[in-house]
Enzyme design. Structure first.
Site, PDB file in Angstrom:
ATOM      1  N   HIS A 182      -4.523  -4.181  -2.161  1.00 47.31           N
ATOM      2  CA  HIS A 182      -4.912  -3.779  -0.803  1.00 47.31           C
ATOM      3  C   HIS A 182      -5.063  -2.265  -0.672  1.00 47.31           C
ATOM      4  O   HIS A 182      -5.040  -1.742   0.434  1.00 47.31           O
ATOM      5  CB  HIS A 182      -3.895  -4.333   0.208  1.00 47.31           C
ATOM      6  N   VAL A 223       0.835  -1.204   0.000  1.00 45.41           N
ATOM      7  CA  VAL A 223       0.000   0.000   0.000  1.00 45.41           C
ATOM      8  C   VAL A 223       0.869   1.254   0.000  1.00 45.41           C
ATOM      9  O   VAL A 223       0.383   2.345   0.228  1.00 45.41           O
ATOM     10  CB  VAL A 223      -0.952   0.014   1.225  1.00 45.41           C
TER      11      VAL A 223
END
Ligand code: ZN
Length: 250
Positions: free
Chosen positions: A113, A95
């Site tokens: 994600h 991320v």
């Protein structure tokens, strides 16, 4: 007339970013999995129901190294391959946004994600910069609300208890089925659905290459397993691949 080089898919996990100073939070041995109190800060139901959890979650994001991190040699090697004319798509479990910061176009990175560089409103879905939200926290707002509707803001990451974005996942599956080479780098291949993509790539005839310090459940299906440090192994591997393509031996 030369044929277009075949598509290379890179699935990246936490291991590609450790050289950038970002620890593995989410993996099987990650910090969040080992500490139930830390895991609450990134679990949707706890986050939504408890202002104290949100206050601690914002403080955790302020102190996390993610936003200050810089791309490393492995991220840069993928950018070089892409700029050499090879079609490249990155599917990442990370991320941190470091693939894009290294220079890959946004549309070539699928973030399974989500991203820690943005926040999203849980009510109206408005999206804004994480850095701006953290500035509000630093200025004394312990739990900054959406500036559009007043709703609860959260990191634009997929928290525990949330589903992956079906559009992103669908694109990842399409890329996995279409690629000629699938490189899984810095991922334990134990967290689904990312892990299953490695098997799917092999099922569809891709050359499966695994670059990871530890054994993975897919090593037996791989055409090549590389155990050397990612920061040197991935640049060498991609360089060799680009040379093979330019020589026409692929
Ligand atoms: Zn809102």
């Amino acid at each position: 007339m030369t044929a277009k080089p075949p598509l290379v898919a890179v699935l990246s996990g936490a291991g590609i970013s450790t050289d950038s100073g970002i620890p593995d939070y989410r993996g099987p041995a990650g910090l969040w999995r080992r500490d139930p109190e830390a895991q609450k800060l990134v679990t949707y139901d706890f986050y939504m129901s408890d202002p104290e959890i949100r206050r601690r979650s914002w403080q955790m994001r302020r102190s996390a190294p993610t936003l200050r991190a810089r791309p490393n040699a492995a991220h840069e090697a993928i950018v070089r391959l892409e700029r050499s004319g090879t079609p490249v798509r990155v599917i990442t479990q990370n991320v941190d946004g470091l693939h894009q910061m290294a220079g890959l176009p946004e549309r070539k990175v699928l973030e399974l994600h989500g991203t820690a560089r943005a926040v999203t409103c849980t009510r109206c879905k408005a999206r804004s910069e994480m850095a701006a939200a953290l500035e509000r926290v630093a200025a004394g707002d312990p739990d900054p609300a959406c500036e559009v509707c007043g709703g609860i803001l959260k990191s634009a990451t997929v928290m525990f208890g949330e589903s992956l974005d079906p559009v992103v996942l669908g694109e990842a599956v399409a890329v996995t089925k279409a690629c000629e080479v699938f490189v899984a780098v810095g991922t334990s291949l134990t967290v689904h659905p990312a892990a299953a993509l490695a098997g799917l790539a092999a099922d569809h005839g891709a050359r499966l290459i695994i670059v990871n310090a530890e054994p993975t459940p897919y090593d037996g299906r791989a055409d090549e397993v590389v155990r050397e440090p990612i920061g040197t192994a991935l640049p060498a591997l991609l360089e060799r691949y680009a040379q093979d393509v330019s020589r026409g031996s692929r």
